[in-house]
Design an enzyme around this catalytic site. Structure first.
Site, PDB file in Angstrom:
ATOM      1  N   GLY A  30      -4.529 -24.038 -16.254  1.00  0.00           N
ATOM      2  CA  GLY A  30      -5.339 -22.906 -16.713  1.00  0.00           C
ATOM      3  C   GLY A  30      -5.291 -21.744 -15.738  1.00  0.00           C
ATOM      4  O   GLY A  30      -4.678 -21.829 -14.661  1.00  0.00           O
ATOM      5  N   ALA A  84     -12.501 -25.770 -16.117  1.00  0.00           N
ATOM      6  CA  ALA A  84     -13.184 -26.341 -17.291  1.00  0.00           C
ATOM      7  C   ALA A  84     -13.547 -25.202 -18.239  1.00  0.00           C
ATOM      8  O   ALA A  84     -13.599 -24.033 -17.837  1.00  0.00           O
ATOM      9  CB  ALA A  84     -14.443 -27.095 -16.871  1.00  0.00           C
ATOM     10  N   GLU A 104      -4.909 -34.200 -18.114  1.00  0.00           N
ATOM     11  CA  GLU A 104      -6.030 -33.862 -17.217  1.00  0.00           C
ATOM     12  C   GLU A 104      -6.990 -35.046 -17.100  1.00  0.00           C
ATOM     13  O   GLU A 104      -7.481 -35.359 -16.005  1.00  0.00           O
ATOM     14  CB  GLU A 104      -6.772 -32.629 -17.755  1.00  0.00           C
ATOM     15  CG  GLU A 104      -5.944 -31.362 -17.652  1.00  0.00           C
ATOM     16  CD  GLU A 104      -6.582 -30.142 -18.289  1.00  0.00           C
ATOM     17  OE1 GLU A 104      -6.196 -29.035 -17.918  1.00  0.00           O
ATOM     18  OE2 GLU A 104      -7.457 -30.286 -19.163  1.00  0.00           O
TER      19      GLU A 104
HETATM   20  C1  5RP Z   1      -6.802 -26.719 -19.930  1.00  0.00           C
HETATM   21  C2  5RP Z   1      -8.190 -26.758 -19.438  1.00  0.00           C
HETATM   22  C3  5RP Z   1      -8.639 -25.673 -18.523  1.00  0.00           C
HETATM   23  O1  5RP Z   1      -9.138 -26.242 -17.367  1.00  0.00           O
HETATM   24  C4  5RP Z   1      -9.712 -24.874 -19.179  1.00  0.00           C
HETATM   25  O2  5RP Z   1      -9.234 -24.420 -20.431  1.00  0.00           O
HETATM   26  C5  5RP Z   1     -10.155 -23.696 -18.325  1.00  0.00           C
HETATM   27  O3  5RP Z   1      -9.145 -22.752 -18.269  1.00  0.00           O
HETATM   28  P1  5RP Z   1      -9.310 -21.368 -17.503  1.00  0.00           P
HETATM   29  O4  5RP Z   1      -9.343 -21.672 -16.052  1.00  0.00           O
HETATM   30  O5  5RP Z   1      -8.081 -20.573 -17.933  1.00  0.00           O
HETATM   31  O6  5RP Z   1     -10.578 -20.731 -17.989  1.00  0.00           O
HETATM   32  O7  5RP Z   1      -8.953 -27.637 -19.734  1.00  0.00           O
HETATM   33  O8  5RP Z   1      -6.530 -27.768 -20.817  1.00  0.00           O
END
Ligand code: 5RP
Length: 219
Positions: A30, A84, A104
């Site tokens: 992410g 997250a 994950e």
């Molecule tokens: C990917 C995830 C990421 O941790 C979640 O979507 C958060 O992403 P970002 O840091 O871009 O807000 O679970 O599967």
């Protein structure tokens, strides 16, 4: 950098303190984790290698010159750093906005310590405003969607034109009121065809690093 990006960078920097003694780390997926990978370069962190949670992260780690290790060849992941989509006061999470939830969850389970890095916008009292991702075997997609809707409510939506790194599909469940995340995680995982639900409640994060404008809160 936008103000939100600045917070993502701050929480990523704070995570560096937690990997100081680690030889092998786990790295999530992410935009927040991308800042963390940048920090590994900027702080010249010397590690044996990293177990990656997605093809995207693997590519970035390799570009950063960090060896990517197969989980099958690793005895211990000292610490896992990941973002997250939502975090509740019990450190339970919704993850999978980026579609990497299965790998994950494997790393989150295998690691000694899970440090979750977020900006304050991710904090909620009750999980469920963010659509809950479920990775499914393609042939089970409609069946799983119907099962979830009839048993737990919510509106399932197929994440069209998206295939996970494991060759599967994702449905996102909108408008769930998740009052018992552990029970829901178990129940959804028990539906045939479900690979993983993006609830991290049975094994929540160990530490949450929350960035606001002026501080990092440790929870
Ligand atoms: C990917 C995830 C990421 O941790 C979640 O979507 C958060 O992403 P970002 O840091 O871009 O807000 O679970 O599967």
């Amino acid at each position: 950098m936008t103000p939100q990006d600045q917070k993502k960078r701050k929480t990523a920097e704070a995570a560096i303190e937690y990997i100081k003694d680690a030889r092998v780390i786990g790295v999530g997926t992410g935009s927040t984790v991308n800042h963390f990978i940048d920090c590994l370069i900027d702080f010249k962190i010397d590690i044996e290698g990293a177990v990656s949670s997605s093809e995207g992260t693997t590519q970035r780690l390799k570009e950063a010159g960090i060896p990517v290790l197969d989980l099958n060849d690793v005895d211990e992941i000292r610490v896992y750093i990941d973002g997250a989509d939502e975090v509740d006061p019990h450190k339970q999470l919704i993850k999978g906005g980026g579609g990497a939830l299965t790998r994950e969850k494997i790393i989150a389970d295998a690691c000694r310590q899970f440090v979750c890095i977020v900006d304050e916008s991710k904090m909620v009292e009750t999980l469920g405003a963010f659509p809950l991702p479920i990775e499914v075997i393609p042939m089970s997609r409609s069946y799983v969607a119907r099962q979830v809707m009839s048993r737990f409510g919510g509106q399932p939506e197929w994440r069209e034109n998206f295939i996970t790194d494991n060759g599967n599909q994702i449905i996102d469940i909108h408008n769930l009121d998740i009052t018992d995340p552990i029970a829901l995680e178990k129940a959804i995982n028990d539906i045939p065809g479900v690979i993983t639900v993006g609830l991290f409640a049975i094994k929540p994060a160990d530490i949450i690093l929350i960035a606001s404008d002026d501080e990092i809160k440790v929870m």
